[in-house]
Design a protein around this motif. Sequence first.
Motif, PDB file in Angstrom:
ATOM      1  N   VAL A 120       0.842  -1.198   0.000  1.00 23.08           N
ATOM      2  CA  VAL A 120       0.000   0.000   0.000  1.00 23.08           C
ATOM      3  C   VAL A 120       0.882   1.254   0.000  1.00 23.08           C
ATOM      4  N   TYR A 121       2.012   1.183   0.757  1.00 25.17           N
ATOM      5  CA  TYR A 121       2.943   2.317   0.765  1.00 25.17           C
ATOM      6  C   TYR A 121       3.984   2.140  -0.354  1.00 25.17           C
ATOM      7  N   ASP A 122       3.557   1.774  -1.518  1.00 21.01           N
ATOM      8  CA  ASP A 122       4.372   1.714  -2.739  1.00 21.01           C
ATOM      9  C   ASP A 122       5.486   0.673  -2.754  1.00 21.01           C
ATOM     10  N   GLY A 123       5.361  -0.352  -1.933  1.00 15.48           N
ATOM     11  CA  GLY A 123       6.413  -1.352  -1.884  1.00 15.48           C
ATOM     12  C   GLY A 123       6.408  -2.304  -3.064  1.00 15.48           C
ATOM     13  N   TYR A 124       7.551  -2.952  -3.294  1.00 19.73           N
ATOM     14  CA  TYR A 124       7.776  -3.924  -4.360  1.00 19.73           C
ATOM     15  C   TYR A 124       7.593  -3.354  -5.771  1.00 19.73           C
ATOM     16  N   ARG A 125       7.418  -2.021  -5.907  1.00 20.38           N
ATOM     17  CA  ARG A 125       7.362  -1.434  -7.247  1.00 20.38           C
ATOM     18  C   ARG A 125       8.750  -1.467  -7.891  1.00 20.38           C
ATOM     19  N   GLY A 126       9.787  -1.316  -7.042  1.00 23.84           N
ATOM     20  CA  GLY A 126      11.161  -1.358  -7.552  1.00 23.84           C
ATOM     21  C   GLY A 126      11.470  -2.723  -8.138  1.00 23.84           C
ATOM     22  N   LEU A 127      11.005  -3.744  -7.458  1.00 22.04           N
ATOM     23  CA  LEU A 127      11.246  -5.112  -7.935  1.00 22.04           C
ATOM     24  C   LEU A 127      10.552  -5.341  -9.275  1.00 22.04           C
ATOM     25  N   VAL A 128       9.282  -4.873  -9.348  1.00 20.39           N
ATOM     26  CA  VAL A 128       8.540  -5.034 -10.588  1.00 20.39           C
ATOM     27  C   VAL A 128       9.303  -4.358 -11.729  1.00 20.39           C
ATOM     28  N   ARG A 129       9.778  -3.143 -11.460  1.00 22.62           N
ATOM     29  CA  ARG A 129      10.512  -2.410 -12.492  1.00 22.62           C
ATOM     30  C   ARG A 129      11.798  -3.136 -12.875  1.00 22.62           C
ATOM     31  N   ALA A 130      12.474  -3.702 -11.867  1.00 20.70           N
ATOM     32  CA  ALA A 130      13.722  -4.417 -12.143  1.00 20.70           C
ATOM     33  C   ALA A 130      13.458  -5.641 -13.002  1.00 20.70           C
ATOM     34  N   LEU A 131      12.404  -6.382 -12.660  1.00 20.48           N
ATOM     35  CA  LEU A 131      12.118  -7.610 -13.393  1.00 20.48           C
ATOM     36  C   LEU A 131      11.697  -7.324 -14.828  1.00 20.48           C
ATOM     37  N   GLU A 132      11.192  -6.104 -15.065  1.00 17.53           N
ATOM     38  CA  GLU A 132      10.821  -5.733 -16.434  1.00 17.53           C
ATOM     39  C   GLU A 132      12.050  -5.348 -17.262  1.00 17.53           C
ATOM     40  N   SER A 133      13.186  -5.060 -16.570  1.00 19.29           N
ATOM     41  CA  SER A 133      14.396  -4.660 -17.288  1.00 19.29           C
ATOM     42  C   SER A 133      15.355  -5.844 -17.366  1.00 19.29           C
ATOM     43  N   LYS A 134      16.401  -5.671 -18.173  1.00 23.87           N
ATOM     44  CA  LYS A 134      17.443  -6.676 -18.218  1.00 23.87           C
ATOM     45  C   LYS A 134      18.341  -6.466 -17.003  1.00 23.87           C
ATOM     46  N   PRO A 135      18.956  -7.553 -16.466  1.00 27.37           N
ATOM     47  CA  PRO A 135      19.835  -7.403 -15.302  1.00 27.37           C
ATOM     48  C   PRO A 135      20.910  -6.333 -15.523  1.00 27.37           C
ATOM     49  N   GLU A 136      21.480  -6.290 -16.729  1.00 21.07           N
ATOM     50  CA  GLU A 136      22.527  -5.305 -17.022  1.00 21.07           C
ATOM     51  C   GLU A 136      21.985  -3.888 -16.850  1.00 21.07           C
ATOM     52  N   ASP A 137      20.718  -3.698 -17.226  1.00 22.67           N
ATOM     53  CA  ASP A 137      20.129  -2.364 -17.104  1.00 22.67           C
ATOM     54  C   ASP A 137      19.909  -1.975 -15.644  1.00 22.67           C
ATOM     55  N   VAL A 138      19.616  -2.991 -14.801  1.00 22.86           N
ATOM     56  CA  VAL A 138      19.461  -2.709 -13.375  1.00 22.86           C
ATOM     57  C   VAL A 138      20.797  -2.220 -12.816  1.00 22.86           C
ATOM     58  N   ILE A 139      21.866  -2.921 -13.193  1.00 24.21           N
ATOM     59  CA  ILE A 139      23.198  -2.510 -12.740  1.00 24.21           C
ATOM     60  C   ILE A 139      23.502  -1.091 -13.232  1.00 24.21           C
ATOM     61  N   GLU A 140      23.094  -0.813 -14.453  1.00 22.28           N
ATOM     62  CA  GLU A 140      23.329   0.504 -15.039  1.00 22.28           C
ATOM     63  C   GLU A 140      22.596   1.607 -14.251  1.00 22.28           C
ATOM     64  N   ILE A 141      21.372   1.306 -13.835  1.00 18.35           N
ATOM     65  CA  ILE A 141      20.603   2.291 -13.054  1.00 18.35           C
ATOM     66  C   ILE A 141      21.312   2.577 -11.723  1.00 18.35           C
ATOM     67  N   VAL A 142      21.787   1.506 -11.073  1.00 11.00           N
ATOM     68  CA  VAL A 142      22.477   1.687  -9.799  1.00 11.00           C
ATOM     69  C   VAL A 142      23.785   2.457 -10.010  1.00 11.00           C
ATOM     70  N   ARG A 143      24.408   2.230 -11.165  1.00 12.80           N
ATOM     71  CA  ARG A 143      25.646   2.967 -11.477  1.00 12.80           C
ATOM     72  C   ARG A 143      25.344   4.457 -11.630  1.00 12.80           C
ATOM     73  N   LYS A 144      24.284   4.739 -12.387  1.00 11.08           N
ATOM     74  CA  LYS A 144      23.918   6.147 -12.602  1.00 11.08           C
ATOM     75  C   LYS A 144      23.541   6.821 -11.287  1.00 11.08           C
ATOM     76  N   ALA A 145      22.921   6.077 -10.408  1.00 11.09           N
ATOM     77  CA  ALA A 145      22.522   6.654  -9.119  1.00 11.09           C
ATOM     78  C   ALA A 145      23.761   7.028  -8.307  1.00 11.09           C
ATOM     79  N   GLY A 146      24.859   6.314  -8.549  1.00  8.53           N
ATOM     80  CA  GLY A 146      26.085   6.606  -7.792  1.00  8.53           C
ATOM     81  C   GLY A 146      26.055   6.038  -6.392  1.00  8.53           C
ATOM     82  N   LEU A 147      25.311   4.962  -6.204  1.00  9.37           N
ATOM     83  CA  LEU A 147      25.195   4.361  -4.872  1.00  9.37           C
ATOM     84  C   LEU A 147      26.500   3.679  -4.462  1.00  9.37           C
ATOM     85  N   ARG A 148      26.959   4.017  -3.266  1.00  7.97           N
ATOM     86  CA  ARG A 148      28.142   3.349  -2.708  1.00  7.97           C
ATOM     87  C   ARG A 148      27.738   2.619  -1.440  1.00  7.97           C
ATOM     88  N   GLY A 149      28.442   1.508  -1.168  1.00  9.16           N
ATOM     89  CA  GLY A 149      28.098   0.658  -0.018  1.00  9.16           C
ATOM     90  C   GLY A 149      27.978   1.465   1.249  1.00  9.16           C
TER      91      GLY A 149
END
Lengths: 655, 176, 226
Positions: free
Chosen positions: A195-224
């Motif tokens: 209800v609070y918008d959960g699992y939408r990220g997963l749905v979006r990820a599963l609609e993309s190719k794994p490489e594209d998911v990695i690319e999104i995280v790269r663009k975000a600039g997320l560091r551990g």
Amino acid sequence: MGANQWSLMDKCCDLCRHSSETPCRSYITCAVEGPLCHDNIECREKRRFRISEIKNGRNGLKISIGMGSCGLAVGARGVYDATLRELERRGLEASVIPVGCIGLCYMEPLLEIHKDGLPTAIYGRVEPRSVGEILDTYLEGDVSGASALRNRVGTAKGELEVPLLDEIDFLRYQVRWVTRNCGIANPESIEDYIVYDGYRGLVRALESKPEDVIEIVRKAGLRGRGGAGFPTWLKWSICRRAEGLPKYVVCNADEGDPGAFMNRMLAEADPHRVLEGLIIAAYAIGASYGYIFVRAEKPLMADRLERAAEDARRYGILGHNILDSEFSFDVEVIRSAGAFVCGEETAMLAAIEGGRAMPRQRPPYPATHGLFGKPTVINNVETLAHVATIMSDGWEKFASYGTGGSKGTKVFCITGSAARTGAVEVPIGITVRELIFKVAGGVREGRRFKAVQIGGPSGGCLPENMLDLPMDYESLTSAGAIMGSGGLIVIDDRNCIVDIARFFTSFTMAESCGKCIPCRVGSKILYDTLTRIIEGGGSEDDLRILEEVGTFMKNASLCALGQTAPNPILSTLRYFRDEYEAHIKMKECPAKVCSKLVSYAIEGGLCVGCGLCAKQCPVQAITKSGERLYHIDASRCIRCGQCIIVCPRNAISRR
Amino acid sequence: MDSKGVQLINEETKNIDRMVEETVRRYGRSRKALIPILQSIQAKLGYLPRYSLESVSSHLGIPLSNVYGVVTFYHQFILEPPGTYIIQMCMGTACYIRRNSENYRFLLSLLEIEPNSRTSKDGIFTVLRVRCLGCCSIAPVIKVGDEVYSRVNLDEMRRIVSFYRAKARTGSSKHA
Amino acid sequence: MVKVLIDGVEVEVEPNSTILEAAEKAGLKIPTLCYFPGLFVEATCRVCVVELSGTGRLVPSCVFPVSDRLSVETDNVRVREARRIALEAILATHRIACQSCPRKGACKLLELCREYGVEGIPVCAECLLYGGDCLLTREEACLGPITNAGCDGVCLREGKPCVGCRGPIVSRDTVREAVKLYVGYGVSLDMVLSRFSVYNSSQPDYCRIVKLLSNLAEEERHNQGV
């Protein structure tokens, strides 16, 4: 929520095909915005009604109580029971939700009430016996007793005197990005999460190719977010390209840094977000199995994550053919038996494999040779929660926070002598000064700020004049501290820096796994040297030993535990050298802490002979020595300082 | 191995064997299952008697030495029977800054615990030092059984100890 | 094959070799202490550290894998300083007088200490850390060197020989290497045989190990002409 009650996750009618046996790509959207699989006004209404019930409570009355580990520790369970009792007594039907912690630890236990038509009010430091009164006055439309309001409606009494939650200093500077659901959604309900918008990220990820998911995280600039700040996408990409099957993902929830509890808070308050991040990570690297490694001392966190995994599995969000994407993944929660070194990647893998948690030399890195020798990605709780949020809200928004090299937000825990303690989520790059003086309200009870210890036992201590440093990975490292997991411990003038350095060293000495010489023996040498200094037997040569051995440990230890262990000493030697020198040259402890260097005495002229100190003394070191006079036996005194606290005349002093 | 090796009579070793067998069946006969199995046994018995380690070793086919190595590495495992109530003293940084080490010293003297022991003479309390319970914002913290006490001081400690002492004497023991 | 630069000397080595192996090929000697190939390669003593050029990072050469065009320095000021402190740290927990040691000063630790200017006296640091004395000095088969150290075992504190309650580091292959090591220390073969039997009894390969040991013992007796 009753066990048999219909939930959004269930079928609305016989026409609905949704179950874990018949996975469907649009299941999540269908459950919240639907039904999409068939058209029926009744079903639509049924879903809409349920959503409103979750958001606003049954009959438009919802009471949320902060029941994370720390809330429970200060009596939230009693408040919860009292709430149920008081509602029943008044014959009121309402939703009573145990929620996670929103980070306002200094105000716990917290109770939040929402009634349609009234502003949502938050009450702090609630006691069970005051619940009834809070309910009555609130329902009469009087919110003047609240600590904060979530919104203003303009109809309630006293509304304008109570600040809005976003306006109070503790929250004003915050950006609630990964902590958005903390204190709002019911952590034990997967329904609340979607209800609070959960699992939408997963749905979006599963609609993309794994490489594209990695690319999104790269663009975000997320560091551990676990400490070293290694780019998350790079770790994933190396693992994705590595040979060997199966691949594993591990969620590091072994939060061992004393003074850091953001991972516990996140996992307790919003476990599905962590799980969602883990599933996305697994999809990106092509892992088929995952582990969540939780610290033994944090059982609630393990329970919540286990429950989340169970629920997700029941509805086909985890397991075989997740949401009809042909991607299968499952996860197991592992409870650590407790050892600080488990926070180190290779040690954690050894622990999961069932052995002693001893780190091994890297390379090879776990991304190519990890768990059971297979490619493995290890991310911590906060990192994974960020992954889920980046995937649902987009990398652009995430990257708009933070600094050039360190993007996004970070949750920091402020504890110690801060006026307001708790967890805060702020954009990376905020200065240490802003965090301590604006957000946390400075040092408590008018004491003076002395230092802030950043990054747990392996971090460094920064003095007042370094506070304008921005909190990002590079700046902190250059100043001798580390981002670590993000714990800030405020140290006031009643603490001795040398004593604190020794405390950290005793910690790392006890937690060293004993494998390599620099850490095992080095930490012992450092500890012995500091003890010598604290007990008044130090010499100038000792400072050289501290620096020499500290540098050696930093350069030559096998794992990060040993490499960072001397940080507290090296940083305090850099910024508080005079305190070390006072112990060595003058044989005195400026903060009057080191017990061998201070003594307690009763001033004859001030003592009125009330005897309170003698009663308080745990070792019976205080005896009557005259008509209006007591005396402290220095040989028995353990320097606990309790007599000073109880003395009504301030007749006892430290020398 | 455990210096105060507890003598177990035949009946008890049989019970332990039965329990270990059951636990091993539940977690599987693999190296990976070692720690969860030990945790589960400790949860049932309150500690790990020597015989349980021997039994786990033979059921899993892992040398006893290895089992012992794992048990001694992790803080969670206890090799001696604990008191009725386990008091965990948080020794994290925030608790240290707020003087939990003084509370610890006071507790030891209050319970008359000998320097080489962790359990009080009356067998009611076992005091353990633990690494951060994660409740840093309400420090200093101690945990008795599953109950967490926050912002404790010496007076509070006296109150807590007498509460549990009275509770133990009336016979409502937790590890019965 | 990959090319590596060791102290400026270019060598070609197998891609999976360690820096230590590459240095050997380049004809350079890196000191080692806890490195016993086939028996114990865990990089614990940090005496073999070398610097990765340009990074300032010190890494143990005995386990660190080479990569193409890797350049390392094996003997600069920082490396020597780290080795010296590592030796000092080892000595700090090593309280044996050479006079009472069967090796009588003919040991690698002492040799390295002399080379790196460390003063003091020189084997199993673990037991000593807990106040025990070295059992090899009594020509008893202390299994410390081949078992997982760090145990704080009651037996050691009471001065009894270590029976390897933590288990061996590796199984079968260790045996042959270990026997050589103990015999070199002056421990009798019968003693080694009996100790190994005790702590290997729960090993899956027990029968094989005992057979191997008996053969070794037989060989040794034969050599001694008994």
